[in-house]
Design a protein around this motif. Structure first.
Motif, mmCIF file in Angstrom:
data_model
loop_
_atom_site.group_PDB
_atom_site.id
_atom_site.type_symbol
_atom_site.label_atom_id
_atom_site.label_comp_id
_atom_site.label_asym_id
_atom_site.label_seq_id
_atom_site.Cartn_x
_atom_site.Cartn_y
_atom_site.Cartn_z
ATOM 1 N N UNK A 67 -2.945 15.762 0.870
ATOM 2 C CA UNK A 67 -3.291 14.346 0.917
ATOM 3 C C UNK A 67 -2.634 13.712 2.120
ATOM 4 N N UNK A 68 -3.419 12.938 2.878
ATOM 5 C CA UNK A 68 -2.843 12.200 4.006
ATOM 6 C C UNK A 68 -3.424 10.780 3.983
ATOM 7 N N UNK A 69 -2.743 9.945 3.233
ATOM 8 C CA UNK A 69 -3.163 8.545 3.099
ATOM 9 C C UNK A 69 -2.585 7.663 4.202
ATOM 10 N N UNK A 70 -1.437 8.066 4.715
ATOM 11 C CA UNK A 70 -0.802 7.344 5.818
ATOM 12 C C UNK A 70 -0.470 8.328 6.924
ATOM 13 N N UNK A 71 -0.440 7.834 8.147
ATOM 14 C CA UNK A 71 -0.246 8.718 9.295
ATOM 15 C C UNK A 71 1.064 9.494 9.215
ATOM 16 N N UNK A 72 2.101 8.873 8.699
ATOM 17 C CA UNK A 72 3.408 9.498 8.732
ATOM 18 C C UNK A 72 3.657 10.467 7.575
ATOM 19 N N UNK A 73 2.771 10.509 6.592
ATOM 20 C CA UNK A 73 3.049 11.272 5.374
ATOM 21 C C UNK A 73 1.941 12.282 5.080
ATOM 22 N N UNK A 74 2.365 13.509 4.802
ATOM 23 C CA UNK A 74 1.412 14.591 4.508
ATOM 24 C C UNK A 74 1.932 15.343 3.295
#
Lengths: 110, 110
Positions: A67-74
């Motif tokens: 899941x990658x909902x925000x650029x900084x978080x995977x």
């Protein structure tokens, strides 16, 4: 100084549990990756993402999702953990050619 | 198929001896080649890349397109060089889908 941070250093989970591994980077990198590191097999790519909400399968995606909902978080998700998913998991990010790695999460599934 | 081969799982040398870690690759194109290193209890990090043609911590690596090799060399090994070394290949200009070899553990004896 690029920082890639994985939420846990060690995890122990039971077979069948849903497991979330989190990774955050602070350098605004477009690309993020999840690898498995196993002795004798090196690093094998599970999934990667080149933009928010975009994902591509790597070489060994079976049993995993991301899941990658925000650029900084995977985030790496093990839908139903199995003992053969016991491994070291490495997150990485990159803007161009060099990959920057997190410290790793050693997951044990019992 | 894209592949990175490191034939030695373990390489043991005495301090002051020359060291060569072998890496061969297969790729239909012009890849970028890298060496990554992981010291004990530290995260995986880039050691050197072939396009920069630089020496890092006394290590050099020459890309031989004819032999499709990218061996890592150091004339005089030091104890602090003991680590896990990974050869890696990235499609030209791309940071993602970097392919890693299985790794070679270098042990430098006193």
């Amino acid at each position: 100084d690029v920082k890639v941070t994985q939420s846990s250093r060690y995890l122990v989970k039971r077979t069948g549990e849903k497991v979330f591994l989190e990774c955050v980077q602070d350098m605004d990198h477009e690309n993020m990756f999840w690898y498995r590191q196993d002795p004798g097999l090196g690093l094998r790519l599970i999934y990667f993402s080149y933009d928010v909400k975009m994902k591509e399968k790597g070489d060994i995606p079976e049993g995993y999702s991301v899941s990658r909902e925000k650029k900084e978080r995977f985030s790496l998700i093990l839908e139903s953990a199995s003992t053969n998913q016991t491994s070291m998991y490495l997150c990485a990010s990159s803007a161009s050619d060099e990959a920057f790695f997190g410290q790793g999460t050693r997951l044990t599934v019992v | 198929a894209q592949r990175v081969t490191q034939p030695e799982k373990l390489l043991s040398v005495f301090k002051g001896a020359p060291v060569e870690l072998k890496c061969n690759y297969s790729y239909s194109g012009s890849p970028e080649l890298f060496w990554y290193v992981q010291y004990s209890r530290q995260r995986l990090q880039l050691l050197l890349r072939h396009i920069s043609r630089e020496s890092i911590k006394g290590f050099t690596a020459d890309l031989n397109k004819g032999e499709t090799s990218f061996h890592l060399k150091k004339p005089f090994a030091q104890e602090e060089d003991s680590a896990m070394y990974y050869c890696a290949l990235s499609p030209h200009g791309g940071g993602f889908k970097t392919i890693f070899g299985a790794g070679t553990r270098l042990f430098v004896k006193a």
